[in-house]
Write a protein that holds these residues in place. Structure first.
Motif, PDB file in Angstrom:
ATOM      1  N   ILE A  92       0.807  -0.822   0.182  1.00 53.20           N
ATOM      2  CA  ILE A  92      -0.255   0.042   0.083  1.00 53.20           C
ATOM      3  C   ILE A  92       0.941   1.046   0.121  1.00 53.20           C
ATOM      4  N   GLY A  93       1.689   1.645   0.814  1.00 54.69           N
ATOM      5  CA  GLY A  93       2.684   2.821   0.814  1.00 54.69           C
ATOM      6  C   GLY A  93       2.430   2.994   2.330  1.00 54.69           C
ATOM      7  N   PHE A  94       1.790   2.766   3.473  1.00 59.01           N
ATOM      8  CA  PHE A  94       1.369   3.476   4.004  1.00 59.01           C
ATOM      9  C   PHE A  94       1.307   2.508   4.846  1.00 59.01           C
ATOM     10  N   PRO A  95       1.503   2.892   6.499  1.00 57.48           N
ATOM     11  CA  PRO A  95       1.771   2.003   7.839  1.00 57.48           C
ATOM     12  C   PRO A  95       0.850   1.900   7.904  1.00 57.48           C
ATOM     13  N   TRP A  96      -0.330   1.026   8.580  1.00 57.09           N
ATOM     14  CA  TRP A  96      -1.426   1.168   9.166  1.00 57.09           C
ATOM     15  C   TRP A  96      -1.408   1.663  10.648  1.00 57.09           C
ATOM     16  N   SER A  97      -2.530   2.633  10.429  1.00 60.17           N
ATOM     17  CA  SER A  97      -3.224   3.132  11.913  1.00 60.17           C
ATOM     18  C   SER A  97      -4.350   3.340  11.633  1.00 60.17           C
ATOM     19  N   GLU A  98      -5.203   3.689  12.940  1.00 55.79           N
ATOM     20  CA  GLU A  98      -6.275   3.866  13.093  1.00 55.79           C
ATOM     21  C   GLU A  98      -7.393   4.644  11.573  1.00 55.79           C
ATOM     22  N   ARG A  99      -6.089   6.209  11.865  1.00 55.24           N
ATOM     23  CA  ARG A  99      -6.158   6.929  10.780  1.00 55.24           C
ATOM     24  C   ARG A  99      -6.720   6.650   9.164  1.00 55.24           C
ATOM     25  N   MET A 100      -5.352   6.194   9.004  1.00 52.68           N
ATOM     26  CA  MET A 100      -5.718   4.869   7.838  1.00 52.68           C
ATOM     27  C   MET A 100      -7.077   4.961   7.313  1.00 52.68           C
ATOM     28  N   VAL A 101      -7.512   4.017   8.969  1.00 52.17           N
ATOM     29  CA  VAL A 101      -8.665   3.158   8.362  1.00 52.17           C
ATOM     30  C   VAL A 101      -9.703   4.071   7.674  1.00 52.17           C
ATOM     31  N   GLN A 102     -10.100   5.640   8.743  1.00 50.95           N
ATOM     32  CA  GLN A 102     -10.796   6.249   8.876  1.00 50.95           C
ATOM     33  C   GLN A 102     -10.701   6.894   7.335  1.00 50.95           C
ATOM     34  N   ARG A 103      -9.953   7.067   7.029  1.00 48.29           N
ATOM     35  CA  ARG A 103      -9.302   7.915   5.261  1.00 48.29           C
ATOM     36  C   ARG A 103     -10.072   7.449   4.517  1.00 48.29           C
ATOM     37  N   ALA A 104      -9.911   5.584   4.498  1.00 44.86           N
ATOM     38  CA  ALA A 104      -9.630   4.945   3.691  1.00 44.86           C
ATOM     39  C   ALA A 104     -11.455   4.821   3.534  1.00 44.86           C
TER      40      ALA A 104
END
Ligand SMILES: [Zn+2]
Length: 360
Positions: A92-104
Protein backbone atom coordinates in the motif's frame (compact mmCIF):
# COMPACT_ATOMS: atom_id res chain seq x y z
CA UNK A 1 -45.17 15.20 -3.48
CA UNK A 2 -41.42 15.67 -3.50
CA UNK A 3 -39.61 15.34 -6.78
CA UNK A 4 -37.43 12.31 -7.39
CA UNK A 5 -34.27 14.21 -6.52
CA UNK A 6 -35.57 15.69 -3.28
CA UNK A 7 -37.03 12.39 -2.25
CA UNK A 8 -33.79 10.53 -2.85
CA UNK A 9 -31.21 12.91 -1.50
CA UNK A 10 -32.57 16.26 -0.44
CA UNK A 11 -29.98 17.88 -2.71
CA UNK A 12 -32.42 19.52 -5.10
CA UNK A 13 -32.02 22.90 -3.44
CA UNK A 14 -28.26 22.73 -3.94
CA UNK A 15 -27.20 25.98 -5.59
CA UNK A 16 -24.02 24.51 -7.02
CA UNK A 17 -22.05 21.42 -7.81
CA UNK A 18 -21.52 19.14 -4.81
CA UNK A 19 -18.01 18.18 -3.76
CA UNK A 20 -17.38 15.67 -0.98
CA UNK A 21 -14.15 15.64 1.01
CA UNK A 22 -12.45 13.74 3.80
CA UNK A 23 -9.20 15.64 4.30
CA UNK A 24 -9.64 16.08 8.04
CA UNK A 25 -8.40 12.51 8.25
CA UNK A 26 -4.69 13.00 7.69
CA UNK A 27 -2.37 10.02 8.00
CA UNK A 28 0.54 10.13 10.40
CA UNK A 29 3.27 9.50 7.80
CA UNK A 30 6.97 9.26 8.64
CA UNK A 31 9.13 12.30 7.80
CA UNK A 32 10.22 12.34 4.17
CA UNK A 33 7.36 10.09 2.99
CA UNK A 34 6.78 10.86 -0.71
CA UNK A 35 2.96 10.91 -0.57
CA UNK A 36 1.65 14.52 -0.76
CA UNK A 37 -0.92 14.19 2.02
CA UNK A 38 -1.25 17.97 2.32
CA UNK A 39 -2.71 18.47 -1.11
CA UNK A 40 -6.21 17.32 -0.15
CA UNK A 41 -6.56 20.04 2.43
CA UNK A 42 -4.97 22.60 0.09
CA UNK A 43 -7.37 21.64 -2.69
CA UNK A 44 -10.40 22.06 -0.47
CA UNK A 45 -9.14 25.43 0.73
CA UNK A 46 -8.45 26.55 -2.84
CA UNK A 47 -11.90 25.43 -3.97
CA UNK A 48 -13.53 27.17 -1.03
CA UNK A 49 -11.63 30.39 -1.65
CA UNK A 50 -11.97 30.61 -5.43
CA UNK A 51 -15.02 28.58 -6.51
CA UNK A 52 -18.09 29.80 -4.65
CA UNK A 53 -20.12 27.66 -7.04
CA UNK A 54 -18.94 24.51 -5.29
CA UNK A 55 -20.81 23.23 -2.27
CA UNK A 56 -18.53 21.29 0.11
CA UNK A 57 -19.62 18.39 2.31
CA UNK A 58 -17.58 16.12 4.54
CA UNK A 59 -18.24 12.54 3.48
CA UNK A 60 -19.51 9.69 5.60
CA UNK A 61 -17.36 6.55 6.01
CA UNK A 62 -18.24 3.54 3.87
CA UNK A 63 -19.54 0.59 5.90
CA UNK A 64 -18.17 -2.96 5.86
CA UNK A 65 -21.28 -4.04 3.94
CA UNK A 66 -20.68 -1.43 1.26
CA UNK A 67 -16.99 -2.29 0.98
CA UNK A 68 -17.91 -5.97 0.63
CA UNK A 69 -19.59 -5.23 -2.70
CA UNK A 70 -16.11 -5.04 -4.22
CA UNK A 71 -13.73 -6.40 -1.55
CA UNK A 72 -13.14 -9.75 0.09
CA UNK A 73 -14.30 -9.85 3.73
CA UNK A 74 -10.83 -11.01 4.83
CA UNK A 75 -9.25 -7.85 3.40
CA UNK A 76 -11.87 -5.56 4.95
CA UNK A 77 -11.42 -7.10 8.40
CA UNK A 78 -7.61 -7.12 8.16
CA UNK A 79 -7.68 -3.37 7.44
CA UNK A 80 -10.38 -2.60 9.99
CA UNK A 81 -8.72 -4.61 12.78
CA UNK A 82 -5.16 -3.65 11.99
CA UNK A 83 -3.94 -7.15 11.19
CA UNK A 84 -2.48 -6.38 7.75
CA UNK A 85 1.00 -7.84 7.33
CA UNK A 86 4.14 -5.76 6.89
CA UNK A 87 4.26 -6.87 3.25
CA UNK A 88 0.65 -5.77 2.72
CA UNK A 89 1.36 -2.37 4.29
CA UNK A 90 4.49 -2.02 2.17
CA UNK A 91 2.47 -2.72 -0.97
CA UNK A 92 0.00 0.00 0.00
CA UNK A 93 2.81 2.39 0.89
CA UNK A 94 1.24 3.57 4.17
CA UNK A 95 1.84 2.19 7.66
CA UNK A 96 -1.39 0.96 9.26
CA UNK A 97 -3.11 3.35 11.64
CA UNK A 98 -6.64 3.95 12.84
CA UNK A 99 -6.60 7.16 10.80
CA UNK A 100 -5.65 5.23 7.68
CA UNK A 101 -8.79 3.12 8.09
CA UNK A 102 -10.99 6.17 8.64
CA UNK A 103 -9.47 7.99 5.70
CA UNK A 104 -9.88 4.98 3.40
CA UNK A 105 -13.51 4.50 4.42
CA UNK A 106 -14.37 8.17 3.95
CA UNK A 107 -12.62 8.39 0.62
CA UNK A 108 -14.87 5.58 -0.61
CA UNK A 109 -17.83 7.26 1.08
CA UNK A 110 -17.17 10.49 -0.82
CA UNK A 111 -17.28 8.72 -4.17
CA UNK A 112 -20.46 6.89 -3.15
CA UNK A 113 -22.11 10.19 -2.23
CA UNK A 114 -20.92 11.90 -5.41
CA UNK A 115 -22.29 9.04 -7.54
CA UNK A 116 -25.60 9.02 -5.68
CA UNK A 117 -25.98 12.79 -6.12
CA UNK A 118 -25.02 12.65 -9.80
CA UNK A 119 -27.59 9.91 -10.42
CA UNK A 120 -30.33 11.59 -8.40
CA UNK A 121 -30.41 14.59 -10.69
CA UNK A 122 -27.27 16.63 -10.04
CA UNK A 123 -25.70 15.21 -13.20
CA UNK A 124 -22.19 16.01 -12.00
CA UNK A 125 -20.73 15.69 -8.50
CA UNK A 126 -17.20 15.31 -7.17
CA UNK A 127 -14.99 13.65 -4.60
CA UNK A 128 -12.03 15.93 -3.80
CA UNK A 129 -9.99 12.76 -3.17
CA UNK A 130 -10.60 9.16 -4.29
CA UNK A 131 -9.67 7.44 -7.51
CA UNK A 132 -7.96 4.67 -5.51
CA UNK A 133 -7.79 2.44 -8.56
CA UNK A 134 -4.81 0.24 -7.59
CA UNK A 135 -6.76 -1.50 -4.81
CA UNK A 136 -7.82 -5.07 -5.66
CA UNK A 137 -10.65 -7.09 -4.12
CA UNK A 138 -8.19 -8.84 -1.80
CA UNK A 139 -5.41 -6.32 -1.22
CA UNK A 140 -4.34 -2.70 -1.37
CA UNK A 141 -1.56 -1.29 -3.53
CA UNK A 142 0.06 1.97 -4.63
CA UNK A 143 -1.39 4.28 -1.90
CA UNK A 144 -4.82 2.67 -2.36
CA UNK A 145 -6.49 0.68 0.45
CA UNK A 146 -10.03 0.25 -0.90
CA UNK A 147 -11.23 0.85 -4.46
CA UNK A 148 -13.71 3.73 -4.19
CA UNK A 149 -15.01 3.53 -7.74
CA UNK A 150 -15.49 -0.25 -7.64
CA UNK A 151 -17.48 -0.07 -4.40
CA UNK A 152 -19.56 2.91 -5.55
CA UNK A 153 -20.31 1.38 -8.96
CA UNK A 154 -21.60 -1.85 -7.39
CA UNK A 155 -23.58 0.04 -4.75
CA UNK A 156 -25.25 2.30 -7.33
CA UNK A 157 -26.22 -0.79 -9.32
CA UNK A 158 -27.73 -2.35 -6.18
CA UNK A 159 -29.62 0.85 -5.28
CA UNK A 160 -30.87 1.16 -8.84
CA UNK A 161 -32.42 -2.32 -8.56
CA UNK A 162 -33.84 -1.62 -5.12
CA UNK A 163 -35.58 1.57 -6.25
CA UNK A 164 -36.87 0.24 -9.53
CA UNK A 165 -38.34 -3.11 -8.54
CA UNK A 166 -41.85 -2.32 -9.72
CA UNK A 167 -40.80 -0.99 -13.07
CA UNK A 168 -39.63 -3.07 -16.00
CA UNK A 169 -36.04 -1.99 -16.25
CA UNK A 170 -32.61 -2.79 -17.45
CA UNK A 171 -29.77 -2.90 -14.96
CA UNK A 172 -27.62 0.15 -14.45
CA UNK A 173 -24.62 0.03 -16.77
CA UNK A 174 -21.52 1.90 -15.72
CA UNK A 175 -18.49 3.26 -17.54
CA UNK A 176 -15.21 4.01 -15.75
CA UNK A 177 -13.06 6.59 -17.55
CA UNK A 178 -9.68 6.40 -15.88
CA UNK A 179 -7.28 9.10 -17.11
CA UNK A 180 -4.85 8.95 -14.21
CA UNK A 181 -1.40 8.37 -15.68
CA UNK A 182 -1.18 4.97 -13.97
CA UNK A 183 -3.27 2.05 -15.14
CA UNK A 184 -6.46 1.35 -13.16
CA UNK A 185 -5.28 -2.19 -12.56
CA UNK A 186 -7.34 -2.91 -9.44
CA UNK A 187 -10.53 -1.67 -11.10
CA UNK A 188 -9.79 -3.68 -14.25
CA UNK A 189 -9.24 -6.85 -12.20
CA UNK A 190 -12.37 -6.40 -10.07
CA UNK A 191 -14.59 -5.88 -13.14
CA UNK A 192 -12.77 -8.25 -15.51
CA UNK A 193 -15.73 -10.63 -15.75
CA UNK A 194 -18.49 -8.06 -15.29
CA UNK A 195 -20.05 -7.01 -18.61
CA UNK A 196 -22.21 -4.39 -16.88
CA UNK A 197 -19.19 -2.19 -16.10
CA UNK A 198 -16.96 -0.94 -18.91
CA UNK A 199 -13.43 0.02 -17.85
CA UNK A 200 -11.36 2.42 -19.96
CA UNK A 201 -7.81 3.31 -18.92
CA UNK A 202 -5.39 5.69 -20.69
CA UNK A 203 -2.00 5.44 -19.04
CA UNK A 204 1.76 5.54 -19.43
CA UNK A 205 3.01 2.30 -20.96
CA UNK A 206 6.21 2.32 -18.90
CA UNK A 207 4.72 3.50 -15.63
CA UNK A 208 3.45 1.73 -12.50
CA UNK A 209 1.90 -0.86 -12.29
CA UNK A 210 4.51 -2.80 -14.20
CA UNK A 211 2.29 -5.87 -14.49
CA UNK A 212 -0.86 -4.47 -16.01
CA UNK A 213 -4.35 -5.97 -15.96
CA UNK A 214 -6.75 -6.10 -18.90
CA UNK A 215 -9.34 -3.30 -18.84
CA UNK A 216 -12.15 -3.44 -21.39
CA UNK A 217 -10.11 -0.84 -23.27
CA UNK A 218 -6.49 0.03 -22.49
CA UNK A 219 -4.59 2.77 -24.29
CA UNK A 220 -0.87 2.89 -23.56
CA UNK A 221 1.01 6.13 -24.09
CA UNK A 222 4.76 6.52 -24.64
CA UNK A 223 7.00 8.48 -22.26
CA UNK A 224 7.01 12.19 -23.05
CA UNK A 225 3.57 12.15 -24.74
CA UNK A 226 2.39 15.75 -25.34
CA UNK A 227 -1.03 17.39 -25.60
CA UNK A 228 -1.76 16.72 -29.29
CA UNK A 229 -1.13 12.97 -29.40
CA UNK A 230 -2.73 12.55 -25.97
CA UNK A 231 -5.95 14.28 -26.97
CA UNK A 232 -6.06 12.37 -30.26
CA UNK A 233 -5.70 9.11 -28.32
CA UNK A 234 -8.42 10.22 -25.90
CA UNK A 235 -10.84 11.12 -28.69
CA UNK A 236 -10.30 7.73 -30.32
CA UNK A 237 -10.62 5.90 -27.01
CA UNK A 238 -13.87 7.63 -26.04
CA UNK A 239 -15.33 6.97 -29.50
CA UNK A 240 -14.37 3.28 -29.28
CA UNK A 241 -15.65 2.92 -25.71
CA UNK A 242 -19.06 4.44 -26.46
CA UNK A 243 -19.32 2.44 -29.66
CA UNK A 244 -18.68 -0.76 -27.74
CA UNK A 245 -21.28 0.29 -25.12
CA UNK A 246 -23.86 1.27 -27.75
CA UNK A 247 -26.08 -1.79 -27.30
CA UNK A 248 -26.25 -1.20 -23.52
CA UNK A 249 -25.52 2.49 -22.89
CA UNK A 250 -24.13 3.44 -19.49
CA UNK A 251 -26.42 5.24 -17.06
CA UNK A 252 -23.54 6.39 -14.86
CA UNK A 253 -19.88 7.30 -15.35
CA UNK A 254 -16.93 7.55 -13.01
CA UNK A 255 -14.19 9.89 -14.15
CA UNK A 256 -10.73 9.60 -12.57
CA UNK A 257 -9.12 12.89 -13.48
CA UNK A 258 -5.56 12.31 -12.26
CA UNK A 259 -3.31 15.36 -12.49
CA UNK A 260 -0.27 13.13 -12.90
CA UNK A 261 -0.03 13.19 -16.73
CA UNK A 262 1.20 16.80 -16.23
CA UNK A 263 4.70 17.72 -17.42
CA UNK A 264 5.87 18.75 -13.93
CA UNK A 265 4.73 15.56 -12.22
CA UNK A 266 7.41 13.59 -10.37
CA UNK A 267 5.94 10.22 -11.33
CA UNK A 268 3.99 10.80 -14.52
CA UNK A 269 6.58 10.52 -17.35
CA UNK A 270 4.16 12.30 -19.75
CA UNK A 271 4.32 15.93 -20.87
CA UNK A 272 0.82 17.34 -20.83
CA UNK A 273 0.46 21.07 -20.24
CA UNK A 274 -2.12 22.59 -17.89
CA UNK A 275 -4.14 23.58 -20.96
CA UNK A 276 -3.88 20.03 -22.29
CA UNK A 277 -5.28 18.65 -19.04
CA UNK A 278 -8.12 21.18 -19.10
CA UNK A 279 -8.91 20.18 -22.71
CA UNK A 280 -8.91 16.55 -21.56
CA UNK A 281 -11.43 17.30 -18.80
CA UNK A 282 -13.65 19.32 -21.15
CA UNK A 283 -13.73 16.49 -23.66
CA UNK A 284 -14.80 13.97 -21.05
CA UNK A 285 -17.50 16.19 -19.56
CA UNK A 286 -18.77 17.18 -23.01
CA UNK A 287 -18.97 13.60 -24.28
CA UNK A 288 -20.83 12.49 -21.15
CA UNK A 289 -23.22 15.46 -21.22
CA UNK A 290 -23.94 14.89 -24.90
CA UNK A 291 -25.06 11.37 -24.03
CA UNK A 292 -26.90 12.38 -20.86
CA UNK A 293 -24.67 10.25 -18.63
CA UNK A 294 -24.34 11.50 -15.02
CA UNK A 295 -20.77 11.50 -13.75
CA UNK A 296 -19.01 11.17 -10.41
CA UNK A 297 -15.57 12.74 -10.50
CA UNK A 298 -12.61 11.51 -8.43
CA UNK A 299 -9.31 13.39 -8.32
CA UNK A 300 -6.95 10.35 -8.33
CA UNK A 301 -3.18 11.01 -8.46
CA UNK A 302 -1.02 14.11 -8.68
CA UNK A 303 2.60 14.31 -7.54
CA UNK A 304 3.86 17.68 -8.77
CA UNK A 305 7.40 18.75 -7.92
CA UNK A 306 5.60 21.76 -6.48
CA UNK A 307 2.47 20.70 -4.58
CA UNK A 308 0.87 24.04 -5.55
CA UNK A 309 1.00 23.04 -9.23
CA UNK A 310 -0.96 19.86 -8.54
CA UNK A 311 -3.50 21.72 -6.42
CA UNK A 312 -3.99 24.33 -9.20
CA UNK A 313 -4.51 21.57 -11.80
CA UNK A 314 -7.06 19.79 -9.64
CA UNK A 315 -8.83 23.04 -8.81
CA UNK A 316 -9.19 23.62 -12.56
CA UNK A 317 -10.72 20.16 -12.95
CA UNK A 318 -13.26 21.01 -10.23
CA UNK A 319 -13.98 24.33 -11.97
CA UNK A 320 -14.66 22.48 -15.22
CA UNK A 321 -16.89 20.04 -13.34
CA UNK A 322 -18.85 23.04 -12.10
CA UNK A 323 -19.21 24.30 -15.67
CA UNK A 324 -20.45 20.84 -16.70
CA UNK A 325 -22.89 20.82 -13.77
CA UNK A 326 -24.31 24.18 -14.87
CA UNK A 327 -24.93 22.84 -18.37
CA UNK A 328 -26.77 19.90 -16.87
CA UNK A 329 -29.23 21.99 -14.87
CA UNK A 330 -31.63 23.21 -17.62
CA UNK A 331 -32.07 19.58 -18.62
CA UNK A 332 -32.69 18.65 -15.00
CA UNK A 333 -35.25 21.46 -14.56
CA UNK A 334 -37.27 20.33 -17.56
CA UNK A 335 -37.24 16.81 -16.15
CA UNK A 336 -38.43 18.14 -12.81
CA UNK A 337 -41.29 19.94 -14.54
CA UNK A 338 -42.22 16.74 -16.32
CA UNK A 339 -42.01 14.79 -13.06
CA UNK A 340 -44.32 17.29 -11.34
CA UNK A 341 -47.08 16.51 -13.83
CA UNK A 342 -49.50 13.69 -12.89
CA UNK A 343 -48.28 10.37 -14.17
CA UNK A 344 -49.37 6.78 -13.98
CA UNK A 345 -45.96 5.17 -13.65
CA UNK A 346 -44.41 4.64 -10.25
CA UNK A 347 -42.04 7.42 -9.21
CA UNK A 348 -39.06 5.12 -9.51
CA UNK A 349 -39.68 4.77 -13.22
CA UNK A 350 -38.96 8.41 -13.92
CA UNK A 351 -35.22 7.93 -13.77
CA UNK A 352 -35.32 5.15 -16.34
CA UNK A 353 -37.62 7.18 -18.53
CA UNK A 354 -35.19 10.09 -18.37
CA UNK A 355 -32.29 7.80 -19.16
CA UNK A 356 -34.10 6.61 -22.25
CA UNK A 357 -34.89 10.18 -23.23
CA UNK A 358 -31.26 11.25 -22.83
CA UNK A 359 -29.82 8.10 -24.37
CA UNK A 360 -27.41 8.28 -27.29
ZN1 LIG B 1 -1.61 8.00 -10.73
Amino acid sequence: MPSFSTWRTGFLESPAVLAFHSDHFVLPLPAGHPFPMGRYHLLRESVRATLPGVRLHESEPATDGELALAHEPAWISAVAEGTTSTAQQREIGFPWSERMVQRARRSVGATIEAARAALAGEGVAANLAGGTHHAYAHKGSGYCVFNDVAVAARLMQAEHHRHALRWPQRGLRVIVIDLDVHQGNGTAAIFRDDPSIFTLSLHGARNFPFRKEASDLDVELPDGCTDGPYLDALDAALATAFERCAAHPPGLAFYLAGADPHEDDRLGRLKLSAEGLAARDRRVFTELARRGIPVALSMAGGYGRDIGTTVALQRRTVELAFAAWRQWQPRQQSSERAAAEPMEEPMEGSMDARMEEWGP
